[in-house]
Write a protein that holds these residues in place. Sequence first.
Motif, PDB file in Angstrom:
ATOM      1  N   LYS A  69       0.834  -1.200   0.000  1.00 61.92           N
ATOM      2  CA  LYS A  69       0.000   0.000   0.000  1.00 61.92           C
ATOM      3  C   LYS A  69       0.870   1.252   0.000  1.00 61.92           C
ATOM      4  CE  LYS A  69      -3.856   0.047   2.233  1.00 61.92           C
ATOM      5  NZ  LYS A  69      -4.947   0.143   3.252  1.00 61.92           N
ATOM      6  N   SER A  70       0.495   2.245  -0.805  1.00 61.50           N
ATOM      7  CA  SER A  70       1.240   3.500  -0.879  1.00 61.50           C
ATOM      8  C   SER A  70       1.140   4.254   0.440  1.00 61.50           C
ATOM      9  CB  SER A  70       0.694   4.370  -2.010  1.00 61.50           C
ATOM     10  OG  SER A  70       0.834   3.746  -3.257  1.00 61.50           O
ATOM     11  N   ASP A  71       2.212   4.956   0.796  1.00 63.83           N
ATOM     12  CA  ASP A  71       2.216   5.808   1.985  1.00 63.83           C
ATOM     13  C   ASP A  71       1.695   7.181   1.580  1.00 63.83           C
ATOM     14  OD1 ASP A  71       2.626   7.292   4.240  1.00 63.83           O
ATOM     15  OD2 ASP A  71       4.765   6.826   4.431  1.00 63.83           O
ATOM     16  N   ILE A  72       0.418   7.416   1.838  1.00 61.57           N
ATOM     17  CA  ILE A  72      -0.220   8.646   1.377  1.00 61.57           C
ATOM     18  C   ILE A  72       0.357   9.880   2.048  1.00 61.57           C
ATOM     19  CG2 ILE A  72      -2.112   8.551   3.038  1.00 61.57           C
ATOM     20  CD1 ILE A  72      -3.951   9.558   0.789  1.00 61.57           C
ATOM     21  N   THR A  73       0.963   9.732   3.214  1.00 60.49           N
ATOM     22  CA  THR A  73       1.522  10.893   3.912  1.00 60.49           C
ATOM     23  C   THR A  73       2.744  11.456   3.200  1.00 60.49           C
ATOM     24  OG1 THR A  73       2.974   9.569   5.344  1.00 60.49           O
ATOM     25  CG2 THR A  73       0.722   9.982   6.115  1.00 60.49           C
ATOM     26  N   ARG A  74       3.297  10.717   2.237  1.00 60.95           N
ATOM     27  CA  ARG A  74       4.484  11.173   1.501  1.00 60.95           C
ATOM     28  C   ARG A  74       4.143  11.741   0.135  1.00 60.95           C
ATOM     29  NH1 ARG A  74       9.347   9.416   3.165  1.00 60.95           N
ATOM     30  NH2 ARG A  74      10.117   9.177   1.034  1.00 60.95           N
ATOM     31  N   SER A  75       2.851  11.878  -0.151  1.00 61.33           N
ATOM     32  CA  SER A  75       2.423  12.316  -1.480  1.00 61.33           C
ATOM     33  C   SER A  75       2.977  13.687  -1.855  1.00 61.33           C
ATOM     34  CB  SER A  75       0.895  12.330  -1.555  1.00 61.33           C
ATOM     35  OG  SER A  75       0.441  12.795  -2.801  1.00 61.33           O
ATOM     36  N   LEU A  76       3.083  14.592  -0.884  1.00 60.33           N
ATOM     37  CA  LEU A  76       3.534  15.960  -1.158  1.00 60.33           C
ATOM     38  C   LEU A  76       4.953  16.211  -0.644  1.00 60.33           C
ATOM     39  CD1 LEU A  76       0.266  17.934  -0.304  1.00 60.33           C
ATOM     40  CD2 LEU A  76       1.102  17.248  -2.554  1.00 60.33           C
ATOM     41  N   GLN A  77       5.770  15.168  -0.611  1.00 61.59           N
ATOM     42  CA  GLN A  77       7.098  15.317  -0.028  1.00 61.59           C
ATOM     43  C   GLN A  77       7.976  16.298  -0.802  1.00 61.59           C
ATOM     44  OE1 GLN A  77       9.379  11.647  -0.066  1.00 61.59           O
ATOM     45  NE2 GLN A  77       8.333  10.917  -1.901  1.00 61.59           N
ATOM     46  N   SER A  78       7.788  16.416  -2.129  1.00 62.92           N
ATOM     47  CA  SER A  78       8.590  17.373  -2.887  1.00 62.92           C
ATOM     48  C   SER A  78       8.240  18.805  -2.493  1.00 62.92           C
ATOM     49  CB  SER A  78       8.391  17.170  -4.390  1.00 62.92           C
ATOM     50  OG  SER A  78       7.036  17.333  -4.750  1.00 62.92           O
ATOM     51  N   VAL A  79       6.961  19.062  -2.228  1.00 66.74           N
ATOM     52  CA  VAL A  79       6.534  20.386  -1.774  1.00 66.74           C
ATOM     53  C   VAL A  79       7.068  20.660  -0.372  1.00 66.74           C
ATOM     54  CG1 VAL A  79       4.522  21.825  -1.226  1.00 66.74           C
ATOM     55  CG2 VAL A  79       4.486  20.327  -3.233  1.00 66.74           C
ATOM     56  N   ASP A  80       7.006  19.665   0.496  1.00 63.24           N
ATOM     57  CA  ASP A  80       7.522  19.834   1.854  1.00 63.24           C
ATOM     58  C   ASP A  80       9.011  20.164   1.847  1.00 63.24           C
ATOM     59  OD1 ASP A  80       5.040  19.349   2.990  1.00 63.24           O
ATOM     60  OD2 ASP A  80       5.396  17.200   3.231  1.00 63.24           O
ATOM     61  N   ARG A  81       9.767  19.528   0.945  1.00 62.48           N
ATOM     62  CA  ARG A  81      11.200  19.817   0.859  1.00 62.48           C
ATOM     63  C   ARG A  81      11.433  21.262   0.437  1.00 62.48           C
ATOM     64  NH1 ARG A  81      11.774  14.421  -1.229  1.00 62.48           N
ATOM     65  NH2 ARG A  81      11.604  15.212  -3.352  1.00 62.48           N
ATOM     66  N   LEU A  82      10.655  21.744  -0.532  1.00 63.29           N
ATOM     67  CA  LEU A  82      10.808  23.128  -0.977  1.00 63.29           C
ATOM     68  C   LEU A  82      10.485  24.107   0.147  1.00 63.29           C
ATOM     69  CD1 LEU A  82       9.259  22.976  -4.559  1.00 63.29           C
ATOM     70  CD2 LEU A  82      11.611  23.580  -4.002  1.00 63.29           C
ATOM     71  N   ILE A  83       9.381  23.867   0.843  1.00 62.26           N
ATOM     72  CA  ILE A  83       8.986  24.761   1.934  1.00 62.26           C
ATOM     73  C   ILE A  83      10.052  24.794   3.019  1.00 62.26           C
ATOM     74  CG2 ILE A  83       7.327  25.063   3.824  1.00 62.26           C
ATOM     75  CD1 ILE A  83       5.141  24.086   1.930  1.00 62.26           C
ATOM     76  N   GLY A  84      10.683  23.660   3.258  1.00 66.55           N
ATOM     77  CA  GLY A  84      11.701  23.589   4.298  1.00 66.55           C
ATOM     78  C   GLY A  84      13.047  24.159   3.890  1.00 66.55           C
ATOM     79  N   GLY A  85      13.207  24.529   2.616  1.00 67.11           N
ATOM     80  CA  GLY A  85      14.468  25.087   2.144  1.00 67.11           C
ATOM     81  C   GLY A  85      14.544  26.583   2.356  1.00 67.11           C
ATOM     82  N   ASP A  86      15.625  27.186   1.860  1.00 67.17           N
ATOM     83  CA  ASP A  86      15.844  28.622   2.073  1.00 67.17           C
ATOM     84  C   ASP A  86      15.984  29.388   0.762  1.00 67.17           C
ATOM     85  OD1 ASP A  86      18.283  27.700   1.239  1.00 67.17           O
ATOM     86  OD2 ASP A  86      19.383  28.295   3.044  1.00 67.17           O
ATOM     87  N   SER A  87      15.499  28.811  -0.348  1.00 66.34           N
ATOM     88  CA  SER A  87      15.684  29.451  -1.642  1.00 66.34           C
ATOM     89  C   SER A  87      14.415  30.121  -2.170  1.00 66.34           C
ATOM     90  CB  SER A  87      16.168  28.413  -2.669  1.00 66.34           C
ATOM     91  OG  SER A  87      15.187  27.398  -2.850  1.00 66.34           O
TER      92      SER A  87
END
Length: 198
Positions: free
Chosen positions: A2-20
């Motif tokens: 089963k897919s881990d639905i909590t990781r669906s937006l992980q690319s967005v979360d990485r961007l938000i957590g960055g400083d660029s």
Amino acid sequence: MKSDITRSLQSVDRLIGGDSLTPLQRQYLHVYRRHSLSEVVGDVEKIFEPAMMVDEPHYRLQLGKSLVELKGRAAVRGFYDRFGGSVILHENQEVHLSDHSFTYYSTLVQHVTGAQVVAMGESADPEGYYVRRSIGAVALWKFDKRGRLMGEFGSDMNTEFIQIPADEFITPQEAREKLTPLIVPLPEFNPDQQSTSR
């Protein structure tokens, strides 16, 4: 598995957590994240909050062979009321930012029952479970200077239905239980004080 639905937006979360990011880019990514999670859990009221969406949004969506154009909050709300009730997640999502918009490229995976597939006009076992897989889905999201969604323009034409075992199916109830805790209030944002520097 089963897919881990909590990781669906992980690319967005990485961007938000960055400083660029500029402050506006960070705000509209927060809006997108809150919008997407609220849509999946069925809490569409959050999508229409004043800080989330402009008064006259404009959507233009190519869904399979159908082109859907929506103008105004009432039309967008009607769309969600008609087509809600299933779980959608992203795989391998790539996000590309500009000053007042972003585009994404991903594989969209929608968990649907056999009865929902039949209602879409496709052949299926009404008692079965399926994913509607759209490879190469693309979308442009536009935002105003306050970070509110102005419109969505997207396409998911390369679509196939794949039957899956019942234990791999993600129900709306399961999505609500896992994703509702991830929906957080928008941060405070003052467009008059934002800097365009990164």
